[in-house]
Design a protein around this motif. Structure first.
Motif, PDB file in Angstrom:
ATOM      1  N   GLY A   1      44.895  24.265 -16.000  1.00  0.00           N
ATOM      2  CA  GLY A   1      44.117  23.371 -16.476  1.00  0.00           C
ATOM      3  C   GLY A   1      43.688  22.224 -15.494  1.00  0.00           C
ATOM      4  N   THR A   2      44.217  22.067 -13.922  1.00  0.00           N
ATOM      5  CA  THR A   2      44.179  21.650 -13.135  1.00  0.00           C
ATOM      6  C   THR A   2      44.058  22.898 -11.394  1.00  0.00           C
ATOM      7  N   TRP A   3      44.983  23.349 -11.612  1.00  0.00           N
ATOM      8  CA  TRP A   3      45.011  24.141 -10.470  1.00  0.00           C
ATOM      9  C   TRP A   3      44.001  25.338 -11.000  1.00  0.00           C
ATOM     10  N   LEU A   4      43.035  26.186 -10.095  1.00  0.00           N
ATOM     11  CA  LEU A   4      42.010  26.888 -10.658  1.00  0.00           C
ATOM     12  C   LEU A   4      42.086  27.880  -9.102  1.00  0.00           C
ATOM     13  N   VAL A   5      42.565  28.913  -9.145  1.00  0.00           N
ATOM     14  CA  VAL A   5      42.792  30.591  -8.586  1.00  0.00           C
ATOM     15  C   VAL A   5      42.362  31.678  -8.576  1.00  0.00           C
ATOM     16  N   HIS A   6      41.377  32.287  -8.123  1.00  0.00           N
ATOM     17  CA  HIS A   6      40.389  33.334  -7.704  1.00  0.00           C
ATOM     18  C   HIS A   6      40.681  34.657  -6.767  1.00  0.00           C
ATOM     19  N   THR A   7      41.252  35.774  -7.003  1.00  0.00           N
ATOM     20  CA  THR A   7      41.116  36.208  -5.920  1.00  0.00           C
ATOM     21  C   THR A   7      41.065  37.893  -6.017  1.00  0.00           C
TER      22      THR A   7
ATOM     23  N   ARG B   1      41.003  20.398 -10.266  1.00  0.00           N
ATOM     24  CA  ARG B   1      40.548  19.990 -11.420  1.00  0.00           C
ATOM     25  C   ARG B   1      41.356  18.263 -11.073  1.00  0.00           C
ATOM     26  N   PHE B   2      39.986  17.541 -11.447  1.00  0.00           N
ATOM     27  CA  PHE B   2      40.099  15.746 -11.346  1.00  0.00           C
ATOM     28  C   PHE B   2      39.513  15.587 -12.561  1.00  0.00           C
ATOM     29  N   SER B   3      40.022  15.507 -13.694  1.00  0.00           N
ATOM     30  CA  SER B   3      39.104  15.014 -14.510  1.00  0.00           C
ATOM     31  C   SER B   3      37.994  16.506 -14.925  1.00  0.00           C
ATOM     32  N   THR B   4      36.695  15.572 -15.197  1.00  0.00           N
ATOM     33  CA  THR B   4      35.657  16.815 -14.679  1.00  0.00           C
ATOM     34  C   THR B   4      35.697  17.113 -13.687  1.00  0.00           C
ATOM     35  N   LEU B   5      35.846  16.573 -12.700  1.00  0.00           N
ATOM     36  CA  LEU B   5      34.859  17.204 -11.457  1.00  0.00           C
ATOM     37  C   LEU B   5      36.543  17.872 -10.894  1.00  0.00           C
ATOM     38  N   THR B   6      35.321  19.351 -10.175  1.00  0.00           N
ATOM     39  CA  THR B   6      36.127  20.187  -9.461  1.00  0.00           C
ATOM     40  C   THR B   6      36.028  19.889  -8.682  1.00  0.00           C
ATOM     41  N   LEU B   7      37.119  20.208  -7.666  1.00  0.00           N
ATOM     42  CA  LEU B   7      36.291  20.331  -5.641  1.00  0.00           C
ATOM     43  C   LEU B   7      37.227  21.963  -5.265  1.00  0.00           C
TER      44      LEU B   7
ATOM     45  N   GLN C   1      37.136  22.601 -20.301  1.00  0.00           N
ATOM     46  CA  GLN C   1      37.450  24.189 -20.100  1.00  0.00           C
ATOM     47  C   GLN C   1      37.469  24.926 -21.509  1.00  0.00           C
ATOM     48  N   ILE C   2      37.526  24.353 -22.575  1.00  0.00           N
ATOM     49  CA  ILE C   2      37.545  25.574 -23.771  1.00  0.00           C
ATOM     50  C   ILE C   2      36.335  25.967 -24.323  1.00  0.00           C
TER      51      ILE C   2
ATOM     52  N   TRP D   1      30.746  19.506 -11.797  1.00  0.00           N
ATOM     53  CA  TRP D   1      31.083  18.288 -11.970  1.00  0.00           C
ATOM     54  C   TRP D   1      30.341  18.455 -13.480  1.00  0.00           C
ATOM     55  N   ASP D   2      31.388  18.095 -14.444  1.00  0.00           N
ATOM     56  CA  ASP D   2      31.280  18.280 -15.991  1.00  0.00           C
ATOM     57  C   ASP D   2      30.452  17.534 -16.213  1.00  0.00           C
ATOM     58  N   LEU D   3      29.547  16.905 -16.491  1.00  0.00           N
ATOM     59  CA  LEU D   3      28.910  15.500 -16.836  1.00  0.00           C
ATOM     60  C   LEU D   3      29.003  15.483 -18.938  1.00  0.00           C
ATOM     61  N   HIS D   4      28.832  17.126 -19.172  1.00  0.00           N
ATOM     62  CA  HIS D   4      28.113  16.792 -20.545  1.00  0.00           C
ATOM     63  C   HIS D   4      29.327  17.789 -21.247  1.00  0.00           C
ATOM     64  N   PRO D   5      29.764  18.165 -22.300  1.00  0.00           N
ATOM     65  CA  PRO D   5      30.704  19.642 -22.748  1.00  0.00           C
ATOM     66  C   PRO D   5      30.167  20.909 -22.599  1.00  0.00           C
ATOM     67  N   LYS D   6      28.608  20.815 -22.728  1.00  0.00           N
ATOM     68  CA  LYS D   6      28.315  22.117 -22.319  1.00  0.00           C
ATOM     69  C   LYS D   6      27.088  22.027 -20.634  1.00  0.00           C
ATOM     70  N   VAL D   7      26.720  20.969 -20.246  1.00  0.00           N
ATOM     71  CA  VAL D   7      26.779  21.383 -18.972  1.00  0.00           C
ATOM     72  C   VAL D   7      27.402  20.743 -17.830  1.00  0.00           C
ATOM     73  N   ALA D   8      26.644  21.184 -16.485  1.00  0.00           N
ATOM     74  CA  ALA D   8      27.773  21.054 -15.679  1.00  0.00           C
ATOM     75  C   ALA D   8      27.105  21.274 -14.146  1.00  0.00           C
ATOM     76  N   PHE D   9      27.369  19.954 -13.574  1.00  0.00           N
ATOM     77  CA  PHE D   9      26.491  20.281 -12.124  1.00  0.00           C
ATOM     78  C   PHE D   9      27.439  20.697 -10.893  1.00  0.00           C
ATOM     79  N   LYS D  10      26.615  21.433 -10.486  1.00  0.00           N
ATOM     80  CA  LYS D  10      27.539  21.929  -9.606  1.00  0.00           C
ATOM     81  C   LYS D  10      26.483  21.677  -7.225  1.00  0.00           C
ATOM     82  N   ALA D  11      27.256  21.893  -6.554  1.00  0.00           N
ATOM     83  CA  ALA D  11      26.654  21.962  -5.936  1.00  0.00           C
ATOM     84  C   ALA D  11      27.614  22.616  -4.115  1.00  0.00           C
ATOM     85  N   GLN D  12      27.265  23.454  -3.836  1.00  0.00           N
ATOM     86  CA  GLN D  12      28.191  24.045  -2.613  1.00  0.00           C
ATOM     87  C   GLN D  12      27.737  24.301  -1.299  1.00  0.00           C
ATOM     88  N   TRP D  13      28.562  24.442  -0.598  1.00  0.00           N
ATOM     89  CA  TRP D  13      27.742  24.850   0.714  1.00  0.00           C
ATOM     90  C   TRP D  13      28.288  25.727   1.774  1.00  0.00           C
TER      91      TRP D  13
END
Lengths: 137, 427
Positions: B289-295, B320-326, A80-81, B379-391
């Protein structure tokens, strides 16, 4: 027996990351008082660029302690940072702290740069070299 | 800015003009470097970001664009260009109060590859600790996400909300901005004003329209611990004409008017030149840090029928659930366009019918009436890489698919599913 030693080693490494006291340090010649956690946040989250005495602040991250430091500073994981800094950096709003490979390198950099501010574990602290500015309990 | 306006007859001239502009910026930087060099200056750093994304829809009837600058649409087969890009940024700390920055993005963008993908080249001067002025090319930030819309790693979705960020995608402008940053106890306030000249090429689907002209605006950002709220206004005067000269000449011909009586009266509608565009928006994000809202909500007033007045909004909630965000995302965009009746042909000759239909399409197929609901994960699978999937499921009304590549038949589907997945990274 070997298994127990490995487990003990892992626990000790893990707990040293989690429970070690982290000290925010500055240059001995930088005439500034100790600071609050909010002030430390301002320097490391790109909110301010100068110390109260007008010296330009140069925040430095220690790669070997970065994860634990930001957890204590913001209660957020390093992903997040990194996302926070990606937004600020690539939109041209601010520049993230420069990175040093380890705490030893950080101490050398803070000794050299008047505006340098960084962090180390308490066991690396030597007050004849750098000045303590804030202690995370 | 007046000088910039003078020479713009050809693409070549314009490119020369812009390269000269950026050379000037760097020259200033170089002089400053020599004059103010200190022990630790200049300090260089190179950073980057990128995305590799695969996108497909469930229909070949209509094509999906991330925004209107893209030349390659996504349909039923996997398309890589829609959500892939690579950005490189060079920052130079020239002195205690002077910085220079350049950002170039490799991506699918209409127009000149080098000029259109050069997103920023500027010099920043800190007048005081909390006031800075920038000069050069800057990323345009009409909306909340505008100035980091390409940095997929910085947000949860595959792409910024389509209804909001694909319509009039001003990417950058050449000019000046001033930012004042205020610390208010535990909160922060940022005030920004900017002015300059913008030029953004849209794709062939939009008649190669160049969004070009003077731009000015202001925005206010208020940040507290978990909140970031922004209100913004942007003004653009469109000085370029849409490239429909052939159609305009054809319907303005007295001979055409004699066989399609009254069609010449529509000629003034086929014009965007000298129209004024006003963007106003209000948006907020919450992240504990847990909930993420954009409007965010916006209204764009345009005075031309190619970009009719449009209201847009979106709401996204993530957990967010640890490194996974839904997350889920709902977006809506609705334009307030008026249909114009194109006169009937007097004789049913194929060429005349084609001309009548082309006129009808050019005048009446510019509306946006779109809603979408998305579900996705990061899914933040690495501190500098995230995997994403979207429908994403899109609902399109009859005359509301202006953000898409429309079929020649002008018949658009009511529903489209867009599936995408990929990796976002920083380095």
């Amino acid at each position: 027996m070997l298994k127990n030693i490995i487990i003990l080693l892992l626990i000790s490494v893990f707990s040293s990351q989690l429970h070690a006291e982290i000290i925010v340090i500055g240059n001995l010649e930088n005439n500034i008082p100790t600071m609050t956690k909010k002030k430390v946040q301002e320097f490391f989250m790109g909110r301010t660029r100068f110390f109260s005495n007008g010296v330009r602040a140069v925040p430095i991250d220690a790669s070997d302690l970065r994860k634990g430091f930001y957890q204590k500073l913001t209660h957020r994981p390093i992903e997040q940072i990194n996302a926070y800094w990606a937004r600020l950096t690539f939109s041209g709003h601010s520049t993230p702290p420069s990175k040093m490979p380890d705490q030893q390198a950080v101490i050398i950099a803070v000794k050299k740069g008047k505006g340098a501010i960084s962090y180390i574990n308490r066991d690396k602290m030597n007050e004849s070299q750098v000045k303590p500015l804030y202690i995370f309990e | 800015m007046k000088a910039i306006n003078i020479i713009k007859n050809t693409r070549y001239d314009r490119r020369i003009k812009k390269i000269s502009f950026f050379c000037f910026t760097f020259l200033i930087s170089l002089i400053a470097t020599v004059v103010e060099a200190e022990d630790q200056y200049p300090a260089f750093s190179v950073k980057g970001f990128g995305s590799i994304g695969y996108t497909r829809t469930d229909t070949d009837q209509i094509g999906f664009y991330r925004n209107r600058t893209q030349t390659q649409e996504a349909k039923k087969s996997l398309e890589i260009s829609t959500d892939s890009r690579l950005g490189i940024q060079l920052d130079v700390d020239i002195s205690k109060s002077l910085q220079a920055s350049t950002q170039f993005i490799l991506r699918d963008h209409a127009g000149d590859f080098l000029e259109q993908n050069l997103d920023s080249v500027y010099l920043r001067w800190y007048l005081t600790e909390d006031t800075s002025i920038r000069f050069g090319r800057m990323g345009a930030d009409s909306f909340l996400l505008s100035d980091y819309r390409n940095v997929g790693y910085a947000y949860p979705w595959m792409r910024p909300p389509h209804e909001f960020y694909s319509n009039i995608p001003i990417t950058h402008y050449d000019g000046i901005d001033v930012t004042k940053f205020l610390s208010l106890g535990n909160d922060y306030l940022s005030l920004k004003a900017f002015a300059g000249y913008t030029s953004t090429n849209l794709s062939e689907e939009y008649a190669n329209l160049e969004l070009e002209g003077p731009i000015a605006g202001a925005n206010i950002v208020y940040e507290s611990e978990n909140w970031r709220t922004r209100v913004g206004y942007t003004y653009i005067r469109q000085v370029k004409e849409i490239q429909l000269q052939t159609l305009r000449a054809a319907i303005n011909d007295p001979l055409t008017n004699s066989v399609i009586p009254g069609i010449s009266d529509l000629t003034p509608l086929l014009s965007v030149k000298d129209s004024n565009l006003h963007f106003i928006s209000l948006g907020t994000t919450y992240d504990d840090g847990t909930w993420l809202v954009h409007t965010e909500a916006s209204y764009i007033d345009t005075q031309n029928i190619f970009n009719p007045d449009v209201a847009s909004a979106y709401l996204s909630i993530g957990r967010r659930f640890s490194t996974l965000t839904l997350y889920t995302l709902y977006g809506i965009s609705h334009s307030f366009h008026k249909k114009h009746k194109v006169p009937d042909v007097r004789f049913p000759v194929p060429a005349l019918i084609a001309l009548q239909q082309a006129t009808d399409s050019a005048i009446n197929d510019n509306g946006t009436d779109e809603q979408s609901l998305s579900l996705g994960l990061r899914w933040d699978l690495h501190p500098k890489v995230a995997f994403k999937a979207q429908w994403s499921h899109y609902w399109l009304a009859d005359d509301g698919a202006s953000l898409w590549q429309k079929p020649a038949s002008r018949k658009i589907p009511d529903n489209v599913n867009v599936i995408s997945f990929g990796f976002d990274f920083i380095f």
